[in-house]
Design a protein around this motif. Sequence first.
Motif, PDB file in Angstrom:
ATOM      1  N   PRO A   1      48.315  46.969  42.116  1.00 31.76           N
ATOM      2  CA  PRO A   1      49.545  47.465  42.743  1.00 31.76           C
ATOM      3  C   PRO A   1      49.315  48.575  43.769  1.00 31.76           C
ATOM      4  O   PRO A   1      50.154  48.802  44.630  1.00 31.76           O
ATOM      5  N   GLU A   2      48.188  49.247  43.703  1.00 30.36           N
ATOM      6  CA  GLU A   2      47.914  50.346  44.628  1.00 30.36           C
ATOM      7  C   GLU A   2      47.461  49.854  45.999  1.00 30.36           C
ATOM      8  O   GLU A   2      47.381  50.633  46.938  1.00 30.36           O
ATOM      9  N   MET A   3      47.155  48.576  46.112  1.00 31.97           N
ATOM     10  CA  MET A   3      46.650  48.033  47.373  1.00 31.97           C
ATOM     11  C   MET A   3      47.741  47.260  48.104  1.00 31.97           C
ATOM     12  O   MET A   3      48.630  46.697  47.491  1.00 31.97           O
ATOM     13  N   THR A   4      47.620  47.234  49.408  1.00 31.42           N
ATOM     14  CA  THR A   4      48.471  46.397  50.247  1.00 31.42           C
ATOM     15  C   THR A   4      47.547  45.485  51.040  1.00 31.42           C
ATOM     16  O   THR A   4      46.636  45.954  51.718  1.00 31.42           O
ATOM     17  N   VAL A   5      47.797  44.180  50.944  1.00 35.88           N
ATOM     18  CA  VAL A   5      46.949  43.207  51.627  1.00 35.88           C
ATOM     19  C   VAL A   5      47.827  42.389  52.564  1.00 35.88           C
ATOM     20  O   VAL A   5      48.892  41.918  52.167  1.00 35.88           O
ATOM     21  N   ALA A   6      47.373  42.236  53.795  1.00 31.93           N
ATOM     22  CA  ALA A   6      48.124  41.465  54.784  1.00 31.93           C
ATOM     23  C   ALA A   6      47.147  40.787  55.730  1.00 31.93           C
ATOM     24  O   ALA A   6      45.991  41.194  55.859  1.00 31.93           O
ATOM     25  N   THR A   7      47.640  39.766  56.389  1.00 30.73           N
ATOM     26  CA  THR A   7      46.878  39.085  57.423  1.00 30.73           C
ATOM     27  C   THR A   7      47.805  38.852  58.603  1.00 30.73           C
ATOM     28  O   THR A   7      49.023  39.003  58.485  1.00 30.73           O
ATOM     29  N   SER A   8      47.245  38.489  59.714  1.00 31.48           N
ATOM     30  CA  SER A   8      48.070  38.264  60.898  1.00 31.48           C
ATOM     31  C   SER A   8      48.554  36.815  60.921  1.00 31.48           C
ATOM     32  O   SER A   8      47.915  35.925  60.358  1.00 31.48           O
ATOM     33  N   PRO A   9      49.663  36.558  61.578  1.00 35.08           N
ATOM     34  CA  PRO A   9      50.126  35.175  61.721  1.00 35.08           C
ATOM     35  C   PRO A   9      49.113  34.289  62.448  1.00 35.08           C
ATOM     36  O   PRO A   9      49.021  33.096  62.177  1.00 35.08           O
ATOM     37  N   ARG A  10      48.343  34.865  63.340  1.00 38.30           N
ATOM     38  CA  ARG A  10      47.336  34.098  64.070  1.00 38.30           C
ATOM     39  C   ARG A  10      46.260  33.565  63.123  1.00 38.30           C
ATOM     40  O   ARG A  10      45.824  32.423  63.243  1.00 38.30           O
ATOM     41  N   VAL A  11      45.844  34.387  62.158  1.00 36.42           N
ATOM     42  CA  VAL A  11      44.837  33.942  61.186  1.00 36.42           C
ATOM     43  C   VAL A  11      45.396  32.823  60.322  1.00 36.42           C
ATOM     44  O   VAL A  11      44.722  31.824  60.057  1.00 36.42           O
ATOM     45  N   LEU A  12      46.640  32.979  59.873  1.00 35.89           N
ATOM     46  CA  LEU A  12      47.265  31.924  59.076  1.00 35.89           C
ATOM     47  C   LEU A  12      47.379  30.633  59.884  1.00 35.89           C
ATOM     48  O   LEU A  12      47.093  29.539  59.374  1.00 35.89           O
ATOM     49  N   ALA A  13      47.746  30.731  61.147  1.00 38.39           N
ATOM     50  CA  ALA A  13      47.855  29.543  61.994  1.00 38.39           C
ATOM     51  C   ALA A  13      46.489  28.887  62.186  1.00 38.39           C
ATOM     52  O   ALA A  13      46.381  27.649  62.184  1.00 38.39           O
ATOM     53  N   ARG A  14      45.438  29.672  62.334  1.00 39.39           N
ATOM     54  CA  ARG A  14      44.098  29.099  62.484  1.00 39.39           C
ATOM     55  C   ARG A  14      43.655  28.389  61.209  1.00 39.39           C
ATOM     56  O   ARG A  14      43.047  27.318  61.270  1.00 39.39           O
ATOM     57  N   LEU A  15      43.944  28.983  60.051  1.00 41.58           N
ATOM     58  CA  LEU A  15      43.593  28.338  58.783  1.00 41.58           C
ATOM     59  C   LEU A  15      44.312  27.003  58.625  1.00 41.58           C
ATOM     60  O   LEU A  15      43.711  25.990  58.260  1.00 41.58           O
ATOM     61  N   VAL A  16      45.609  27.016  58.903  1.00 43.97           N
ATOM     62  CA  VAL A  16      46.385  25.782  58.774  1.00 43.97           C
ATOM     63  C   VAL A  16      45.909  24.755  59.797  1.00 43.97           C
ATOM     64  O   VAL A  16      45.734  23.576  59.470  1.00 43.97           O
ATOM     65  N   GLY A  17      45.666  25.172  61.018  1.00 42.89           N
ATOM     66  CA  GLY A  17      45.201  24.254  62.051  1.00 42.89           C
ATOM     67  C   GLY A  17      43.868  23.628  61.716  1.00 42.89           C
ATOM     68  O   GLY A  17      43.670  22.418  61.894  1.00 42.89           O
ATOM     69  N   ARG A  18      42.937  24.430  61.214  1.00 45.31           N
ATOM     70  CA  ARG A  18      41.629  23.894  60.836  1.00 45.31           C
ATOM     71  C   ARG A  18      41.764  22.889  59.693  1.00 45.31           C
ATOM     72  O   ARG A  18      41.142  21.831  59.703  1.00 45.31           O
TER      73      ARG A  18
END
Length: 181
Positions: free
Chosen positions: A93-110
């Motif tokens: 709970p002490e951590m915050t984790v995020a990624t950019s929409p561009r990374v998510l789009a690259r993962l889905v595209g690949r």
Amino acid sequence: MRVLLRTLSPLLGLALAAVGVVLVVEVVAAWVRPTARGLVVPWPAWQVVLTRLSWSERPVVVVSICVAVVGLLLLLVALLARRHDVRLTAPTPEMTVATSPRVLARLVGRTVRESDDVAAATVSASARKVVVRAEGWPDADGGLGGLTDTVRGRVDGLLDALPLARRPRVAVSTRGRKEPR
């Protein structure tokens, strides 16, 4: 929005720098020749005009309204230009984790392009929605043979495997490629 900020920031910086340079030139000119008129800006003529104006006259009101509108527009642009991260579930709970929409789009595209029946795909992603536009190789009869279901299944599988805090909606559109395989 980021393009607007990347364009607007240097322009405002250059305008402020130009005003600063003119001000420095005028101050130095006034120190060197105190009785002379302004070097670039006609200060005495402006002073005569400005002493005749009151706060309630039309030019003052119009200029103040314009400055207020420009200030509100700049504030709105600054508020809307925030970074739109895709939040992930954190291991603690002490951590915050995020990624950019561009990374998510690259993962889905690949993932989508790894399928044998997908010829090409473009993906745009945000925290709320993933949009996939795929082109598939046509079958012998000219149909796509369930390409939409295949692409949706691959995207759903990937999104289920990722530790997303909120699962985005998926929109898939497919079309056949015109040229042969």
